[in-house]
Design an enzyme around this catalytic site. Structure first.
Site, PDB file in Angstrom:
ATOM      1  N   HIS A 108       0.837  -1.208   0.000  1.00 40.78           N
ATOM      2  CA  HIS A 108       0.000   0.000   0.000  1.00 40.78           C
ATOM      3  C   HIS A 108       0.873   1.259   0.000  1.00 40.78           C
ATOM      4  O   HIS A 108       0.705   2.154  -0.834  1.00 40.78           O
ATOM      5  CB  HIS A 108      -0.912  -0.027   1.237  1.00 40.78           C
ATOM      6  CG  HIS A 108      -1.774   1.186   1.400  1.00 40.78           C
ATOM      7  ND1 HIS A 108      -3.121   1.198   1.106  1.00 40.78           N
ATOM      8  CD2 HIS A 108      -1.492   2.449   1.845  1.00 40.78           C
ATOM      9  CE1 HIS A 108      -3.620   2.403   1.343  1.00 40.78           C
ATOM     10  NE2 HIS A 108      -2.651   3.180   1.797  1.00 40.78           N
ATOM     11  N   GLU A 109       1.809   1.317   0.959  1.00 37.59           N
ATOM     12  CA  GLU A 109       2.648   2.520   1.080  1.00 37.59           C
ATOM     13  C   GLU A 109       3.564   2.675  -0.139  1.00 37.59           C
ATOM     14  O   GLU A 109       3.854   3.784  -0.566  1.00 37.59           O
ATOM     15  CB  GLU A 109       3.472   2.478   2.377  1.00 37.59           C
ATOM     16  CG  GLU A 109       2.645   2.474   3.663  1.00 37.59           C
ATOM     17  CD  GLU A 109       1.657   3.637   3.783  1.00 37.59           C
ATOM     18  OE1 GLU A 109       1.900   4.707   3.187  1.00 37.59           O
ATOM     19  OE2 GLU A 109       0.627   3.473   4.471  1.00 37.59           O
ATOM     20  N   HIS A 133       1.891   4.641  -2.849  1.00 40.19           N
ATOM     21  CA  HIS A 133       2.047   6.099  -2.687  1.00 40.19           C
ATOM     22  C   HIS A 133       3.418   6.537  -3.210  1.00 40.19           C
ATOM     23  O   HIS A 133       3.543   7.553  -3.897  1.00 40.19           O
ATOM     24  CB  HIS A 133       1.948   6.488  -1.208  1.00 40.19           C
ATOM     25  CG  HIS A 133       0.564   6.492  -0.644  1.00 40.19           C
ATOM     26  ND1 HIS A 133      -0.485   7.163  -1.248  1.00 40.19           N
ATOM     27  CD2 HIS A 133       0.052   5.925   0.481  1.00 40.19           C
ATOM     28  CE1 HIS A 133      -1.580   7.006  -0.512  1.00 40.19           C
ATOM     29  NE2 HIS A 133      -1.288   6.259   0.533  1.00 40.19           N
ATOM     30  N   HIS A 160       3.572   6.739  -6.916  1.00 38.24           N
ATOM     31  CA  HIS A 160       2.830   7.927  -7.369  1.00 38.24           C
ATOM     32  C   HIS A 160       3.759   9.148  -7.284  1.00 38.24           C
ATOM     33  O   HIS A 160       3.815   9.973  -8.209  1.00 38.24           O
ATOM     34  CB  HIS A 160       1.598   8.118  -6.479  1.00 38.24           C
ATOM     35  CG  HIS A 160       0.551   9.014  -7.059  1.00 38.24           C
ATOM     36  ND1 HIS A 160      -0.605   9.345  -6.380  1.00 38.24           N
ATOM     37  CD2 HIS A 160       0.469   9.678  -8.233  1.00 38.24           C
ATOM     38  CE1 HIS A 160      -1.343  10.151  -7.125  1.00 38.24           C
ATOM     39  NE2 HIS A 160      -0.712  10.370  -8.254  1.00 38.24           N
TER      40      HIS A 160
END
Length: 650
Positions: free
Chosen positions: A433-434, A437, A440
């Site tokens: 998940h992290e 980020h 991105h």
């Protein structure tokens, strides 16, 4: 110095870095006011934003994560000072006029590229929501309100984590050992949600959530101040102000959480989940079979474990940190042509010796940026998994690209003499998940720092990270890296299938809890004055939306830390999950390593940061405009059981 910033070799350096940034900002303000309307105006504004953010963003991380109190204190002070300057600049009439002249010049505006136009409009939006159109007295009031809100947010956030104390004699002797003793008192620092003893969970819930008068008054003042600010600058409520520029600004999908509530299939599944948990409680605790809020996390876990035999201990040996990082490296390489390389850090560059620095390198474009991995537990480190932007990417005046720098913060156990760091399935999913980020941030290579990477509307910012959870739960991806750290044996397919299916057990009830949080957040930031106290609103909303009874003399809202960073925007998690689900099913479910689809994902969604309307990015990726029904179906269909797995394993 920290992150290679020479001034930050000692806490006092924050003052130096701050003074330097403020001096540069004064020169840039003068330059902006004297520059004729054109693309250079936007570039100067972005330089101004970058200079202040480079200190504020770095300080934002250091104030919560640095082990040295002096560093944390200096960073906190820098955050406050830069924040105050930003609020003053957002109400600087002369500075605003220089931007207004550009926006009013139709010939110049039509010559600008779409990204430059959008960034100019976003800077103007910042002026407008800060009250630039008000008279001088009201502008000062807006600045003061903003500064007060910043202080209240910090105070409230601190209060959400503070333990509660209770006289140890109040609790039965046989459960006292679960809590930290301090003389005649016991400290309760959390909800103990995974404890098998019903009485421990009940005691923790009632003590940890017991209302604190100071925290209650902070929350009330925070909500009232936000409302005053919103009304002062021309909005009906703070929620109206917060939703400007988001996907939810589109009326059709504004209240996706309300549409989930109305969905009959979701309602039936939620009731079924609560019934299953109640039956399990009756079986294990026949003397007290009513399902209470402290039971939901525990009994849903028991049901998952019983139905699918997913003891984390069976999975951890297959998820060593090294194997998981290799898995991410392999996935990014196949999907995006990106590799992660460990870099040697210089003296004073990191804040703890176990922090690792990764260089993110593209196969043809070269170095894209750096990720600092602060992965391990340490005293005083917050137990939260986070992504921090330390420096945003942008095209510099000399034509070079300013590389983005981010930190990923997790709370993993250290390796032992006999074993490497082993991750539970939940930790592995959080790492993915992290890392979503981080990618991105690395691939949102915008011309302007103001819209780099994750600097985009909140309800879009979670899409890349939630999408990575779908990759983490796909056997084809997991099979590439999950190996037993001793034997090298791959994780059997049926174990991955069981793990994925187990997440659907009680998933409707879990989603109902998220809907409740989103509803509560919207009511708190809706019409003021609030008709009832925040606790009465909590009770009413909990019983109406969530379904489990409110417990007298508790005030869960005082522990709701998301009210700070996600005020009026908690719905973003549901919105982002719906988008991520649609993208996964339509673009990656068939082949999670499809390079052409990976390139489309980069081109349509990641590359723009916040430089393009989020709904347009979603449309570009899905190649259609999703309706509100599509959003709801995406959330509800994720709960469908895979009956093949269920029957095989039953």
């Amino acid at each position: 110095g920290l992150f290679g910033v020479p001034e930050l070799s000692c806490p006092e350096g924050f003052q130096e870095a701050q003074d330097k940034a403020l001096q540069e900002s004064e020169q840039l303000v003068q330059k902006a006011c004297s520059t004729p309307p054109g693309p250079e105006t936007v570039m100067i504004f972005d330089q101004l934003s970058d200079g202040l953010c480079r200190v504020a963003d770095l300080a934002d991380f250091v104030k919560i994560a640095h082990p040295d109190f002096a560093f944390r204190e200096a960073a906190e002070e820098a955050c406050r000072n830069i924040g105050t300057v930003v609020e003053k600049l957002n109400t600087d009439v002369e500075l605003c006029q220089s931007l207004r002249r550009l926006l009013a010049d139709e010939i110049v505006m039509s010559s600008l590229d779409p990204e430059t136009r959008r960034v100019a409009e976003l800077f103007m939006f910042d002026f407008e929501i800060s009250g630039i159109h008000l008279d001088e007295e009201k502008r000062k009031k807006a600045v003061n309100l903003n500064v007060r809100i910043l202080d209240l947010c910090n105070e409230f956030l601190t209060g959400t984590h503070l333990p509660n104390k209770i006289d140890k004699h109040v609790l039965p002797e046989h459960i006292r050992y679960n809590f930290t003793a301090e003389g005649n008192y016991l400290q309760v620092a959390g909800l103990h949600a995974d404890c098998p003893d019903d009485l421990v969970r009940e005691a923790a819930y009632k003590i940890f959530l017991y209302p604190n008068a100071e925290q209650l008054s902070r929350l009330e003042e925070l909500l009232a101040s936000r409302n005053s600010l919103a009304q002062l600058v021309g909005y009906d409520t703070f929620a109206h102000r917060a939703l400007q520029g988001t996907m939810a600004r589109n009326p059709g999908i504004r209240h996706v959480w309300k549409d989930v509530l109305r969905n009959q299939m979701h309602y039936v599944r939620t009731q079924k989940d609560f019934e299953m948990m109640t039956k399990m409680k009756m079986k294990l605790s026949p003397q007290n079979s009513k399902l209470m809020p402290w039971d939901h996390p525990y009994y849903s876990g028991v049901l998952r474990a019983e139905r699918y035999n997913i003891d984390p201990g069976l999975y951890c040996p297959f998820f060593s940190l090294g194997a998981c990082m290799e898995g991410l490296n392999s996935l990014f390489s196949q999907l995006l042509g990106i590799s992660l390389y460990a870099e040697q850090t210089r003296r004073g560059e990191v804040w703890s010796e176990d922090v690792r620095k990764l260089a993110v390198v593209h196969e043809t474009e070269g170095l894209l940026g750096y990720i600092y991995c602060d992965f391990f537990q340490r005293p005083d480190k917050p137990h939260q998994d986070c992504h921090f932007t330390v420096r945003g990417g942008r095209r510099k005046e000399n034509g070079e690209y300013q590389l983005p720098v981010v930190v990923l913060m997790l709370s993993l156990p250290h390796s032992t003499r006999g074993a490497p760091t082993l991750l539970s399935p939940g930790m592995m999913e959080n790492l993915f998940h992290e890392m979503g980020h981080a990618m991105h941030s690395m691939l949102g290579r915008t011309r302007y720092q103001h819209v780099t990477g994750t600097r985009c509307p909140t309800d879009f910012a979670e899409v890349p990270s939630i999408l990575m959870e779908y990759f983490a739960n796909d056997y084809r991806v997991v099979n590439q890296f999950a190996r037993h750290y001793k034997t090298g044996q791959p994780l059997p397919k049926n174990m991955v299938s069981r793990l994925c299916e187990s997440k659907k057990v009680c998933a409707a009830a879990d989603m109902q809890l998220q809907v409740f949080y989103a509803a509560l957040d919207q009511i708190y930031h809706g019409k003021h004055p609030l008709k009832k106290s925040t606790t009465e609103i909590l009770k009413e909303t909990q019983e109406k939306v969530y379904g489990l009874p409110y417990v007298p003399n508790t005030a869960w809202q005082l522990r709701f830390s998301h009210l700070v960073g996600y005020g009026a925007k908690y719905y973003s998690y549901l919105m982002s999950r719906a988008v991520a689900s649609m993208v996964w099913k339509q673009c990656f479910a068939q082949d999670p390593f499809d390079r052409a689809m990976g390139e489309r994902y980069r081109r349509e969604m990641l590359a723009h940061g916040g430089g393009k309307e989020p709904i347009l990015m979603v449309q570009g990726m899905l190649q259609k405009s999703p309706s509100v029904e599509d959003f709801v179906d995406a959330l509800v269909s994720d709960l469908d059981q895979d009956f093949e797995t269920f029957i095989t394993d039953s």
